[in-house]
Write an enzyme that holds these catalytic residues in place. Structure first.
Site, PDB file in Angstrom:
ATOM      1  CD  GLN A 152      -3.082   0.961   2.089  1.00 55.07           C
ATOM      2  OE1 GLN A 152      -3.147   0.035   2.872  1.00 55.07           O
ATOM      3  NE2 GLN A 152      -3.977   1.912   2.061  1.00 55.07           N
ATOM      4  CG  PHE A 153       1.233   3.774  -3.626  1.00 53.18           C
ATOM      5  CD1 PHE A 153       1.102   5.143  -3.779  1.00 53.18           C
ATOM      6  CD2 PHE A 153       0.323   2.939  -4.252  1.00 53.18           C
ATOM      7  CE1 PHE A 153       0.074   5.672  -4.545  1.00 53.18           C
ATOM      8  CE2 PHE A 153      -0.702   3.451  -5.016  1.00 53.18           C
ATOM      9  CZ  PHE A 153      -0.831   4.827  -5.168  1.00 53.18           C
ATOM     10  CB  THR A 154      -2.172   5.257  -0.177  1.00 54.35           C
ATOM     11  OG1 THR A 154      -2.646   4.117   0.539  1.00 54.35           O
ATOM     12  CG2 THR A 154      -2.556   5.159  -1.648  1.00 54.35           C
TER      13      THR A 154
END
Length: 159
Positions: A87-89
């Site tokens: 999850q890059f967010t």
């Protein structure tokens, strides 16, 4: 690395085809019972040091209740599993404007490599690890237990 750990009684993930909006049948949905859902973010400076520290810490963390109701048991003690979701967010920067910036998130090739290496390090700690699909639009479902949610940030921890 940044990881959001959630203690769960169950968790699952499937992948959605971004064109059709339907479930992507090329991905076998993954499911766990008791254990952890890990949301994993990677930045470009992450490597073996962060991977090893986090895998060891998460494998040995005692957040499951013992017979006296105290958080005294590890995921090993309860025969739990891990569902790992990239999850890059987690590296969103919301200081300016209304649209988050993700410039601090790791480059996709590096982030994918580190995420897979982290999952392998968890397996080396003796854990059963299920994975989402890197870079995909996923639907993640979970039932929090507690709730217990712990955030690990190796930058803040100095690792």
């Amino acid at each position: 690395m940044r990881i959001v750990l959630q203690k769960v009684s169950e968790g699952s993930v499937d992948v959605v085809d971004e064109t059709s909006g339907e479930v992507d049948t090329t991905f076998e949905p993954q499911h766990i019972g008791i254990g952890y859902v890990l949301l994993v973010g990677v930045e470009d400076t992450d490597g073996a040091k962060q991977i090893d520290w986090l895998a060891h810490k998460i494998a040995n963390l005692r957040v499951f209740e013992d017979e006296n109701g105290k958080m005294n048991r590890s995921i090993h003690d309860v025969d739990g599993s891990v569902l790992s979701i990239s999850q890059f967010t987690l590296y969103a920067d919301v200081r300016k404007g209304n649209r988050p910036s993700f410039v601090k998130a790791g480059a996709p090739d590096h982030a994918e490599q580190v995420w897979h290496a982290f999952n392998d390090a968890l397996r080396a700690q003796g854990l059963d690890v299920k994975e989402g699909r890197f870079g995909a639009h996923m639907r993640v479902s979970l039932t929090n237990d507690g709730p217990v949610t712990i955030i690990f940030d190796t930058d803040e921890l100095g690792i």
